[in-house]
Design a protein around this motif. Structure first.
Motif, PDB file in Angstrom:
ATOM      1  N   LYS A 198     122.164 -64.330 121.651  1.00 30.84           N
ATOM      2  CA  LYS A 198     122.996 -64.880 120.569  1.00 30.84           C
ATOM      3  C   LYS A 198     122.502 -64.473 119.179  1.00 30.84           C
ATOM      4  N   ARG A 199     121.415 -63.731 119.117  1.00 31.16           N
ATOM      5  CA  ARG A 199     120.860 -63.207 117.868  1.00 31.16           C
ATOM      6  C   ARG A 199     120.571 -64.329 116.851  1.00 31.16           C
ATOM      7  N   GLU A 218     111.401 -60.870 106.580  1.00 31.89           N
ATOM      8  CA  GLU A 218     111.323 -59.756 107.532  1.00 31.89           C
ATOM      9  C   GLU A 218     110.117 -59.916 108.447  1.00 31.89           C
ATOM     10  N   GLU A 219     109.029 -60.392 107.875  1.00 28.72           N
ATOM     11  CA  GLU A 219     107.811 -60.570 108.653  1.00 28.72           C
ATOM     12  C   GLU A 219     107.992 -61.642 109.722  1.00 28.72           C
ATOM     13  N   LEU A 224     108.767 -63.561 115.252  1.00 28.24           N
ATOM     14  CA  LEU A 224     109.473 -64.426 116.191  1.00 28.24           C
ATOM     15  C   LEU A 224     110.082 -63.632 117.341  1.00 28.24           C
ATOM     16  N   LYS A 225     110.682 -62.506 117.040  1.00 23.97           N
ATOM     17  CA  LYS A 225     111.318 -61.716 118.091  1.00 23.97           C
ATOM     18  C   LYS A 225     110.285 -61.150 119.058  1.00 23.97           C
ATOM     19  N   LYS A 226     109.165 -60.705 118.545  1.00 27.24           N
ATOM     20  CA  LYS A 226     108.105 -60.205 119.431  1.00 27.24           C
ATOM     21  C   LYS A 226     107.614 -61.319 120.345  1.00 27.24           C
ATOM     22  N   LYS A 230     108.180 -61.289 124.483  1.00 29.91           N
ATOM     23  CA  LYS A 230     106.996 -61.420 125.328  1.00 29.91           C
ATOM     24  C   LYS A 230     107.167 -62.547 126.323  1.00 29.91           C
ATOM     25  N   LYS A 231     107.780 -63.643 125.890  1.00 31.42           N
ATOM     26  CA  LYS A 231     108.014 -64.776 126.788  1.00 31.42           C
ATOM     27  C   LYS A 231     109.026 -64.425 127.869  1.00 31.42           C
TER      28      LYS A 231
END
Length: 234
Positions: A198-199, A218-219, A224-226, A230-231
């Motif tokens: 759902k971005r 941006e950081e 968060l996406k990484k 990983k999860k």
């Protein structure tokens, strides 16, 4: 399950169902029931138990709004605890009553109460994840003031992979970042995958960037996406 949906609906009808805030929590509940079912399916858990716990997780919100005209627990009452009181009074014949009470009491706490009952923990985690999916999708999608800056404390919590605490929130930007920190309190791969699909992260960071320029957005998006990917990968 329909029997208990009917009981829930009859209870909600004792409130002013024309009130938009009552309807808000009514629809929220049924979306959380659906998310709970999907999560339970993904891990092979009991669908009836997952849906039943989700159905009653926010039962106190209707009384909370009628009595205090707010959904802010800190200025009214803890709706998880009040929910248990309401269930004992109005729904004492529910199946798996103690399970429903435990999940209701713990769905909104900072941490789940210590227990050796693995079933209680499992279904509480399902409800918490389902609740967070809907909150992340439905809340924090607009900001009403321009040129706000995120507080250093909330950025720091994100980078430390911690939930943003209420006392760290100073403005609407902080509120959105606090919502993003919910990903650090998610338990199931399905939930991470769904939110990535759902971005959620991109959409909320884009919202923040429309109102104030801050390279830290941006950081935290990347961070968060990484974490989420990983999860998902396990």
């Amino acid at each position: 399950m329909q029997t208990y949906r009917d009981l829930f609906n009859q209870y909600v009808k004792t409130f002013d169902i024309k009130d938009k805030k009552i309807l808000l929590k009514f629809h929220h509940t049924y979306r959380v029931v659906e998310y709970a079912r999907l999560i339970a399916e993904s891990i092979g858990a009991d669908l009836f138990k997952a849906e039943l716990c989700a159905l009653f997780h926010d039962i106190a919100r209707f009384t909370q709004w009628e009595r205090y005209h707010t959904f802010d627990d800190s200025s009214s009452v803890n709706h998880g605890d009040l929910g248990c009181t309401i269930i004992k009074e109005h729904f004492k014949d529910l199946p798996y009553l103690e399970l429903v009470l435990f999940t209701t009491r713990n769905h909104n706490k900072y941490e789940i109460q210590e227990t050796e009952n693995e079933e209680y923990k499992l279904y509480t985690k399902i409800v918490r994840d389902a609740d967070k999916i809907d909150i992340l999708l439905e809340q924090g999608n607009e900001i009403h003031e321009n040129d706000l800056q995120g507080s250093e404390e909330v950025f720091s919590s994100i980078l430390k992979q911690e939930l943003v605490k209420n006392q760290e929130v100073k403005n609407e930007v902080d509120e959105v970042i606090q919502l993003l920190s919910f990903v650090f309190d998610i338990y199931f791969s399905y939930t991470f995958s769904y939110l990535l699909e759902k971005r959620i992260i991109e959409n909320k960071v884009h919202l923040l960037s429309c109102y104030t320029k801050d390279r830290r957005f941006e950081e935290i998006e990347d961070h968060l996406k990484k974490y989420m990917y990983k999860k998902v990968e396990g």
